[in-house]
Write a protein that holds these residues in place. Structure first.
Motif, mmCIF file in Angstrom:
data_model
loop_
_atom_site.group_PDB
_atom_site.id
_atom_site.type_symbol
_atom_site.label_atom_id
_atom_site.label_comp_id
_atom_site.label_asym_id
_atom_site.label_seq_id
_atom_site.Cartn_x
_atom_site.Cartn_y
_atom_site.Cartn_z
ATOM 1 N N PRO A 1 36.053 51.164 36.994
ATOM 2 C CA PRO A 1 35.151 49.558 37.800
ATOM 3 C C PRO A 1 36.917 48.655 37.070
ATOM 4 O O PRO A 1 37.051 48.030 38.462
ATOM 5 C CB PRO A 1 34.179 49.594 37.029
ATOM 6 N N ALA A 2 37.353 48.749 36.073
ATOM 7 C CA ALA A 2 38.836 47.823 36.347
ATOM 8 C C ALA A 2 39.830 47.320 36.536
ATOM 9 O O ALA A 2 40.296 46.732 36.841
ATOM 10 C CB ALA A 2 39.056 47.633 34.437
ATOM 11 N N GLN A 3 39.915 48.498 37.111
ATOM 12 C CA GLN A 3 41.089 49.273 38.011
ATOM 13 C C GLN A 3 41.282 47.887 39.034
ATOM 14 O O GLN A 3 41.616 48.258 39.922
ATOM 15 C CB GLN A 3 41.263 50.870 38.571
ATOM 16 N N LEU A 4 40.002 47.846 39.977
ATOM 17 C CA LEU A 4 39.500 47.146 40.974
ATOM 18 C C LEU A 4 38.611 46.043 40.745
ATOM 19 O O LEU A 4 39.016 44.652 41.828
ATOM 20 C CB LEU A 4 38.797 48.140 41.922
ATOM 21 N N ASP A 5 37.874 45.822 39.685
ATOM 22 C CA ASP A 5 37.081 44.326 40.163
ATOM 23 C C ASP A 5 37.469 43.496 40.049
ATOM 24 O O ASP A 5 37.152 42.337 40.704
ATOM 25 C CB ASP A 5 35.549 44.858 39.296
ATOM 26 N N ASP A 6 38.875 43.224 38.983
ATOM 27 C CA ASP A 6 39.290 42.035 38.851
ATOM 28 C C ASP A 6 40.650 41.886 38.676
ATOM 29 O O ASP A 6 40.495 41.521 37.761
ATOM 30 C CB ASP A 6 38.042 41.198 37.952
ATOM 31 N N ILE A 7 41.301 42.017 39.724
ATOM 32 C CA ILE A 7 43.103 42.919 39.032
ATOM 33 C C ILE A 7 43.390 41.172 40.295
ATOM 34 O O ILE A 7 43.050 41.257 41.618
ATOM 35 C CB ILE A 7 43.421 43.864 39.557
ATOM 36 N N LYS A 8 45.441 41.281 40.120
ATOM 37 C CA LYS A 8 46.010 40.346 40.524
ATOM 38 C C LYS A 8 46.869 40.655 41.128
ATOM 39 O O LYS A 8 46.818 41.938 41.344
ATOM 40 C CB LYS A 8 46.573 39.592 39.544
ATOM 41 N N LEU A 9 46.534 40.304 42.754
ATOM 42 C CA LEU A 9 47.426 40.584 43.859
ATOM 43 C C LEU A 9 48.114 39.667 43.933
ATOM 44 O O LEU A 9 48.004 38.069 44.930
ATOM 45 C CB LEU A 9 46.783 40.797 45.305
ATOM 46 N N GLU A 10 49.462 39.921 44.631
ATOM 47 C CA GLU A 10 50.661 39.374 44.971
ATOM 48 C C GLU A 10 51.330 39.664 45.961
ATOM 49 O O GLU A 10 51.654 40.755 45.943
ATOM 50 C CB GLU A 10 51.238 38.459 43.230
ATOM 51 N N THR A 11 52.007 39.221 46.972
ATOM 52 C CA THR A 11 52.990 38.661 48.034
ATOM 53 C C THR A 11 53.639 38.177 47.727
ATOM 54 O O THR A 11 54.272 36.758 47.746
ATOM 55 C CB THR A 11 51.980 38.873 49.230
ATOM 56 N N ARG A 12 55.096 38.776 48.195
ATOM 57 C CA ARG A 12 56.300 38.154 47.599
ATOM 58 C C ARG A 12 57.167 38.312 49.182
ATOM 59 O O ARG A 12 58.048 38.829 49.182
ATOM 60 C CB ARG A 12 57.586 37.994 46.437
ATOM 61 N N VAL A 13 58.429 37.536 49.358
ATOM 62 C CA VAL A 13 58.819 37.519 50.418
ATOM 63 C C VAL A 13 60.550 36.893 50.161
ATOM 64 O O VAL A 13 60.280 35.752 49.876
ATOM 65 C CB VAL A 13 58.776 36.871 51.766
#
Length: 288
Positions: A198-210
């Motif tokens: 579950p730790a792979q999804l429950d609260d992971i950081k998501l970032e987009t850079r341009v």
């Protein structure tokens, strides 16, 4: 981190294990049984690929391959819209409160390219935009899947740049399909990572850079509709099958929300990164 990719090399579509030194081609081992990673997932055979790759050296370096979207032919490719609190507040049409149910739409596989490939800006519109999202791949099918059982039905996770032609999503009320399905306007990849905890999804950081500038950043723990709920809700009205792909929502910060808007243009580099998954990187070109 174990990574499995679909790729094209030496004139053939292939799949295999991604290492720091290159890609181990497992198509000679399993190609007669499984055409692609979807078929591997359908057979519950992801572990067999890891065993076969153990101790082997790469057959291709990264610059010798063209990455493909990991699941080439899903029965369903479903996207969840407006799934982060600040993202919901961006909309200025009177629907600023979180709703009881998620917004959803369908995309076609042809609307995506793989890692390191260029998103295509069509001549009909300059309003090509980015949306970085965590994406799940169904491993065990089912209908009316309980939330507490949802993670048992996920085989793998990956990333999506859910590229959008903004003016075309507003051509009609309650209809975004035409703005979300331009050929090669988005990307999925770079690979799939087997889902085991579950730790792979429950609260992971998501970032987009341009071009190196952070445009989107949030954590999946803040999603209004979490991954368990998404699997439960979607499976209520349609039977999920192995290989189905669900793109689970983007944070605030898409180009449309700047004043004035900042659209993607040829030469831009977009990176979508999530903890434990990797970096999906794409450029932009005009349609030839």
């Amino acid at each position: 981190m174990t990574r499995l990719a679909a790729f094209h090399a030496d004139g053939q579509d292939r799949y295999g294990l991604v290492t720091d030194d290159g890609l181990i081609d497992l198509t000679p081992d399993f190609g007669d049984q499984y055409k692609g990673l979807k078929e591997v997932i359908e057979a519950g055979a992801l572990k067999d690929l890891f065993v076969a790759a153990k101790g082997r050296t790469p057959d291709f370096t990264e610059d010798q391959v063209t990455y493909l979207i990991p699941i080439a032919n899903p029965e369903k490719l479903i996207c969840i819209g407006v799934n982060f609190p600040d993202r919901n507040a961006e909309y200025k049409d009177g629907t600023t409160d979180a709703k009881s149910y998620p917004s959803m739409f369908i995309r076609f596989p042809r609307s995506f390219v793989g890692h390191n490939e260029a998103l295509v800006r069509p001549p009909e519109s300059e309003q090509l935009d980015y949306e970085g999202e965590v994406t799940i791949v169904i491993g065990k099918g089912g209908r009316r899947i309980a939330k507490e059982d949802a993670y048992d039905h996920i085989a793998a996770i990956t990333l999506c740049n859910e590229g959008t032609i903004r003016d075309w999503v507003r051509h009609a009320k309650f209809n975004v399909t035409q703005g979300k399905n331009w050929d090669k306007s988005g990307a999925i990849g770079p690979w799939i990572v087997p889902f085991t905890h579950p730790a792979q999804l429950d609260d992971i950081k998501l970032e987009t850079r341009v071009n190196g500038e952070v445009r989107q950043q949030d954590r999946t723990g803040r999603m209004m509709y979490d991954f368990r709920y998404i699997v439960n809700y979607v499976s209520t009205f349609t039977t999920l099958v192995p290989g189905d792909v669900i793109v689970c929502g983007t944070p605030t910060g898409a180009g449309a929300r700047f004043d004035p808007p900042i659209w993607l243009k040829p030469g831009d580099v977009i990176e979508v990164e999530a903890e434990g998954i990797g970096i999906l990187r794409n450029t932009v070109r005009d349609e030839e």
